[in-house]
Design an enzyme around this catalytic site. Structure first.
Site, PDB file in Angstrom:
ATOM      1  CG  PHE A 284      -2.077   0.985   1.099  1.00  0.00           C
ATOM      2  CD1 PHE A 284      -3.136   0.615   0.258  1.00  0.00           C
ATOM      3  CD2 PHE A 284      -2.017   2.274   1.715  1.00  0.00           C
ATOM      4  CE1 PHE A 284      -4.070   1.710   0.168  1.00  0.00           C
ATOM      5  CE2 PHE A 284      -2.890   3.214   1.758  1.00  0.00           C
ATOM      6  CZ  PHE A 284      -3.961   2.835   0.711  1.00  0.00           C
TER       7      PHE A 284
ATOM      8  CE1 TYR B 257      -9.839   3.063   6.354  1.00  0.00           C
ATOM      9  CE2 TYR B 257      -8.947   4.064   8.149  1.00  0.00           C
ATOM     10  CZ  TYR B 257      -8.771   3.889   6.777  1.00  0.00           C
ATOM     11  OH  TYR B 257      -7.542   4.087   6.223  1.00  0.00           O
ATOM     12  CE  LYS B 258      -8.409  -0.514   4.658  1.00  0.00           C
ATOM     13  NZ  LYS B 258      -8.813   0.206   3.440  1.00  0.00           N
TER      14      LYS B 258
ATOM     15  NE  ARG C 273     -10.062  -1.582  -3.841  1.00  0.00           N
ATOM     16  CZ  ARG C 273      -9.858  -1.142  -3.078  1.00  0.00           C
ATOM     17  NH1 ARG C 273      -8.725  -1.611  -2.256  1.00  0.00           N
ATOM     18  NH2 ARG C 273     -10.140  -0.209  -2.343  1.00  0.00           N
TER      19      ARG C 273
ATOM     20  CG  ASP D 136      -1.008  -2.677   6.137  1.00  0.00           C
ATOM     21  OD1 ASP D 136      -2.230  -3.013   6.288  1.00  0.00           O
ATOM     22  OD2 ASP D 136      -0.752  -1.594   5.748  1.00  0.00           O
TER      23      ASP D 136
HETATM   24  C1  LIG Z   1      -3.223  -1.624   3.377  1.00  0.00           C
HETATM   25  C2  LIG Z   1      -3.290  -0.291   3.915  1.00  0.00           C
HETATM   26  N1  LIG Z   1      -2.591   0.315   4.642  1.00  0.00           N
HETATM   27  C3  LIG Z   1      -2.671   1.458   4.973  1.00  0.00           C
HETATM   28  C4  LIG Z   1      -3.959   2.228   4.773  1.00  0.00           C
HETATM   29  C5  LIG Z   1      -4.049   3.581   5.194  1.00  0.00           C
HETATM   30  O1  LIG Z   1      -4.260   3.926   6.558  1.00  0.00           O
HETATM   31  P1  LIG Z   1      -4.526   5.415   7.257  1.00  0.00           P
HETATM   32  O2  LIG Z   1      -5.100   6.237   6.060  1.00  0.00           O
HETATM   33  O3  LIG Z   1      -5.707   5.189   8.245  1.00  0.00           O
HETATM   34  O4  LIG Z   1      -3.352   5.626   7.780  1.00  0.00           O
HETATM   35  C6  LIG Z   1      -4.835   1.807   3.946  1.00  0.00           C
HETATM   36  C7  LIG Z   1      -5.956   2.532   3.519  1.00  0.00           C
HETATM   37  O5  LIG Z   1      -6.902   2.203   2.812  1.00  0.00           O
HETATM   38  C8  LIG Z   1      -4.698   0.639   3.670  1.00  0.00           C
HETATM   39  O6  LIG Z   1      -5.428  -0.206   2.556  1.00  0.00           O
END
Ligand SMILES: Cc1ncc(COP(=O)(O)O)c(C=O)c1O
Length: 408
Positions: A140, A235-236, A380, A210
């Site tokens: 990510f 939040y997912k 997706r 992650d």
């Molecule tokens: C795999 C992954 N890591 C990190 C994040 C980012 O998280 P945040 O914006 O809450 O720091 C996301 C956001 O969608 C994500 O999908």
């Protein structure tokens, strides 16, 4: 399509988790808050397939937040901190122990995934002062960007590099930290977390996972797999609400030696001692920094409670079954499915490759199928197991199959 709507209805009728759908706000009834706010209300028949991005709102959260605002904040005022101070660890254990398979005292909830990732990556690299960081190009963006800001060489594997390539790369012997997404936010590929964690340890490296796209969707067994470090969004699949605070996990065996770079008062041994120098708490709270968002934590607690009650094993079974069903439907619709066909190798979303991804996603939305796009060509479909129906999956593929554009 040979798979029919009746097939989907049959699967919904025998879905052991079907009753959980009613625990989530869906709008559409006269007088409900969504209708009041938007003047229209969402349609109960809409196929909401973005729970892998932002989960639905639990009814319990509406009640909890009104209570938290009126009674806790409004009435308890500053005395609320007698109770609120422990919320990051209470909600942390709810997620860690009940959902991720961690031991008590290894998980806290605070800050964003980005900030938690930074804290743990820096902590890991301080503990391994020599060696490179191993990751892949499809990790990510926020994780890759944080790593780029650390003063350490990054060894970047190709996007979606197979697990074997990660394990091979660990054989170089100069890896300090390997950090990857458990489930890819694009393709939905699930990495072999036990094998990569073991290989990292054999190579003397630490591993930071992650879990944003696996927490609340599939079982992870952090303790059984001896995972060092992990972070993830709430939040997912955990339905904590937009921008809800993230979790971080540090194995007990590392908590004493690992330090973190944002040495705030909430991570101190005694928050209210207010002494001249920082002394870290001798527990997972040392990975906290500043004042936690109490309203955010309250919402995360309600969302996570539903997941814990349904049970992660049952949720994973539904994830496997509904993604299998959607893949079958998408195959019939002629879509180019990029998510693995083996359910053990994916999470709870299915991705297709389509050169007209943006147009197609807009056309799906016009027919009340809400999916999303990851540029340039990925669509997706998130099948959050607690509230997504097989008929939602069927309709997504059915609507797709009716689009005529000559590109398939
Ligand atoms: C795999 C992954 N890591 C990190 C994040 C980012 O998280 P945040 O914006 O809450 O720091 C996301 C956001 O969608 C994500 O999908």
């Amino acid at each position: 399509m040979a798979v029919t709507q009746a097939d989907a209805d049959g699967l919904d009728a025998s879905d052991p988790l079907a009753s959980y759908r009613s625990e989530f706000f869906r709008g559409g009834q006269a007088g409900d808050i969504d209708r009041d706010i938007n003047g229209g209300g969402r349609d109960d028949d809409e196929a909401y397939l973005c729970g892998n991005s932002l989960g639905r709102l639990p009814h319990a959260t509406i009640e909890r937040l009104s209570d938290e605002v009126a009674r806790e904040w409004g009435t308890a005022l500053v005395q609320g901190w007698d109770r609120w101070t422990d919320l990051p660890t209470i909600v942390g254990d709810l997620i860690g122990v009940e959902i991720l398979g961690a031991r008590p005292g290894e998980t806290v909830v605070a800050d964003s995934t980005t900030v938690n990732f930074y804290k743990l990556a820096v902590g890991a690299l301080r503990a391994r002062p020599r060696g490179v960081v191993l990751t892949d190009a499809s990790n990510f963006p926020t994780d890759r960007y944080v790593l780029q800001g650390l003063d350490r060489e990054i060894r970047l594997l190709a996007a979606e590099a197979p697990d074997d390539a990660v394990i091979d790369a660990l054989q170089s012997g100069d890896v300090a930290l390997v950090t990857l997404s458990h489930v890819s936010y694009r393709s939905g590929v699930r990495r072999d977390l036990p094998a990569i964690t073991l290989a990292a340890h054999d190579a003397g490296a630490l591993v930071l996972w992650d879990l944003s796209h696996s927490a609340g969707a599939i079982g992870i067994d952090l303790a059984v797999n001896d995972v060092d470090l992990a972070v993830g969004c709430t939040y997912k699949y955990l339905n904590g609400g937009p921008g809800s605070p993230a979790f971080l996990y540090v194995a007990s065996r590392l908590q004493h030696d690992l330090s973190q770079p944002i040495q705030g008062w909430f991570g101190a041994k005694d928050i209210f001692a207010m002494g001249p120098a920082y002394e870290p708490a001798p527990s997972s709270t040392k990975f906290l920094s500043g004042t936690p968002s109490i309203l955010g934590l309250a919402a995360v607690e309600e969302g996570a409670r539903i997941t814990a009650r349904a049970g992660i094993d049952a949720i994973e079974r539904k994830a496997a079954s509904i993604t299998t069903f959607l893949i079958e439907c998408l195959d019939e619709a002629g879509a180019d499915v990029v998510t693995p066909r083996d359910a053990h190798r994916r999470g709870a979303h299915v991705a297709i490759r389509d050169p007209l991804a943006r147009e197609r996603c807009d056309a799906l939305a016009a027919q009340r199928v809400i999916a999303d796009v990851r540029a340039p060509d990925i669509i997706r479909f998130g099948l959050s197991p607690l509230y997504t129906r097989y008929q939602d999956a069927w309709r997504a593929a059915h609507v797709l199959s009716t689009m005529k554009d000559g590109s398939r």
